[in-house]
Scaffold this motif. Structure first.
Motif, PDB file in Angstrom:
ATOM      1  N   PHE A  98      -1.068  12.683  61.015  1.00  0.00           N
ATOM      2  CA  PHE A  98      -0.998  11.252  60.748  1.00  0.00           C
ATOM      3  C   PHE A  98      -2.230  10.512  61.248  1.00  0.00           C
ATOM      4  CE2 PHE A  98       3.487  12.458  60.936  1.00  0.00           C
ATOM      5  CZ  PHE A  98       3.908  11.966  59.720  1.00  0.00           C
ATOM      6  N   MET A 151      -2.771   8.893  63.977  1.00  0.00           N
ATOM      7  CA  MET A 151      -2.241   7.586  64.303  1.00  0.00           C
ATOM      8  C   MET A 151      -3.256   6.730  65.053  1.00  0.00           C
ATOM      9  SD  MET A 151       0.626   7.367  63.015  1.00  0.00           S
ATOM     10  CE  MET A 151       1.968   8.319  62.393  1.00  0.00           C
ATOM     11  N   ARG A 188      -2.941  -0.561  64.318  1.00  0.00           N
ATOM     12  CA  ARG A 188      -3.247  -1.382  63.164  1.00  0.00           C
ATOM     13  C   ARG A 188      -3.508  -2.793  63.668  1.00  0.00           C
ATOM     14  NH1 ARG A 188       0.752  -4.886  62.041  1.00  0.00           N
ATOM     15  NH2 ARG A 188       2.693  -4.483  63.143  1.00  0.00           N
ATOM     16  N   ARG A 248      -1.929   5.550  55.113  1.00  0.00           N
ATOM     17  CA  ARG A 248      -1.647   5.938  56.502  1.00  0.00           C
ATOM     18  C   ARG A 248      -1.358   4.697  57.343  1.00  0.00           C
ATOM     19  NH1 ARG A 248      -2.330  11.141  57.829  1.00  0.00           N
ATOM     20  NH2 ARG A 248      -3.660  12.456  56.512  1.00  0.00           N
ATOM     21  N   GLN A 258       1.845   3.754  59.505  1.00  0.00           N
ATOM     22  CA  GLN A 258       1.753   3.408  60.920  1.00  0.00           C
ATOM     23  C   GLN A 258       2.427   2.069  61.202  1.00  0.00           C
ATOM     24  OE1 GLN A 258      -2.359   3.792  62.108  1.00  0.00           O
ATOM     25  NE2 GLN A 258      -2.501   5.821  61.166  1.00  0.00           N
ATOM     26  N   ARG A 310       5.201   1.751  64.068  1.00  0.00           N
ATOM     27  CA  ARG A 310       5.044   0.797  65.169  1.00  0.00           C
ATOM     28  C   ARG A 310       6.150  -0.254  65.146  1.00  0.00           C
ATOM     29  NH1 ARG A 310       1.989  -0.833  69.133  1.00  0.00           N
ATOM     30  NH2 ARG A 310       0.534   0.894  68.851  1.00  0.00           N
ATOM     31  N   GLN A 334      -2.570   5.889  68.811  1.00  0.00           N
ATOM     32  CA  GLN A 334      -2.121   7.143  68.208  1.00  0.00           C
ATOM     33  C   GLN A 334      -1.089   7.822  69.105  1.00  0.00           C
ATOM     34  OE1 GLN A 334      -5.030   9.883  66.340  1.00  0.00           O
ATOM     35  NE2 GLN A 334      -4.456  11.328  67.928  1.00  0.00           N
ATOM     36  N   LEU A 392       2.364   6.036  68.909  1.00  0.00           N
ATOM     37  CA  LEU A 392       3.108   6.317  67.688  1.00  0.00           C
ATOM     38  C   LEU A 392       3.600   7.756  67.658  1.00  0.00           C
ATOM     39  CD1 LEU A 392       0.777   4.465  65.155  1.00  0.00           C
ATOM     40  CD2 LEU A 392       2.900   3.630  66.154  1.00  0.00           C
ATOM     41  N   ASN A 393       2.760   8.685  68.084  1.00  0.00           N
ATOM     42  CA  ASN A 393       3.172  10.085  68.113  1.00  0.00           C
ATOM     43  C   ASN A 393       4.310  10.308  69.095  1.00  0.00           C
ATOM     44  OD1 ASN A 393       1.298  10.879  66.195  1.00  0.00           O
ATOM     45  ND2 ASN A 393      -0.247  11.448  67.693  1.00  0.00           N
TER      46      ASN A 393
END
Length: 250
Positions: free
Chosen positions: A33, A35, A38, A102, A106, A110, A164, A167-168
């Motif tokens: 992803f 991540m 954003r 992507r 995301q 989020r 990242q 989110l992961n």
């Protein structure tokens, strides 16, 4: 979404010099992803303008809205920043259209994570991920050169890595509890992927015992990725999304 890797970053999780490290490329699979944070601004596209008298005679668009997701926006600068991060990690990047997809994914992750008040990663955890990224390159100088080429600075890299990681971590906490990997799946992967690929590269395959933990981790991550993909597809279908990106627009 993790994050998923075809490039330098995927190899750093394996101990250097081990049998597992020798066949690391065999175990790098699943959805990547990549991540990152954003950037959502409650404003219109930013313009730099040159005025002549009362008339604007020249304009250079440096940022603009490329998508609306519900009541939020995604900017061209978001796309370009993730593109730069992909170039840092993998030496290449996806198309801007793929990167925008992507970023929409995301947004979904989020939004869910923030709604559940999922905790942000601690500084020590972020430091560890940044160090891991640096170690994934042959030398620190190679990392610095690639970073300079990508156009990112240290603060930007850390910011993206932190997002990242957040989110992961959320995806892991959401889907890992339902993952079940049995011994047969591990043995099948070893016999059907690790052994043939090692031999094709002229290497002696690691033993099953040496590979078991790495294979199990990879299979778990693959299952998490598959569940996350299904969830994202279902979630996206319920969203109001508008895209305004013109591929390659400057």
């Amino acid at each position: 979404m993790r994050p998923q890797h075809d490039g330098h970053a995927g190899h750093s999780a394996l101990p250097q010099g081990s049998a597992a490290a020798a066949t690391a490329d065999l175990l790098q699979f699943g959805v990547d992803f990549l991540m990152r944070r954003r950037m959502i601004f409650g404003c219109c596209a930013i313009l730099i303008v040159l005025a002549s008298g009362s008339f604007l005679t020249a304009q250079e668009v440096v940022d603009r809205i490329v998508a609306r997701v519900e009541s939020d926006i995604i900017l061209l600068s978001d796309v370009r920043e993730l593109k730069e991060y992909q170039e840092l990690v993998n030496g290449k990047s996806e198309s801007e259209s793929a990167i925008l997809d992507r970023l929409i994914d995301q947004w979904i992750v989020r939004s869910e994570a923030e709604l559940s008040r999922f905790p942000e990663p601690k500084d020590a955890e972020i430091d560890g991920e940044v160090s891991r990224l640096v170690r994934s390159f042959a030398t620190p100088d190679e990392y610095e050169a690639r970073k300079k080429q990508s156009g990112l600075n240290d603060a930007e890299v850390r910011k993206i890595v932190a997002a990242q990681l957040y989110l992961n971590n959320y995806l892991d906490s959401r889907f890992r509890p339902s993952v079940q990997i049995d011994e047969k799946a591990i043995e099948d992967f070893y016999q059907n992927a690790v052994v043939p690929r090692a031999k094709a590269h002229g290497q002696e395959p690691p033993t099953l015992d040496d590979s078991r933990d790495i294979i199990q981790d990879a299979l778990v991550q693959s299952d998490i990725d598959e569940q996350a993909n299904r969830w994202l597809k279902e979630s996206r279908a319920r969203l109001h999304v508008q895209k305004f990106l013109e591929e390659g627009a400057k």
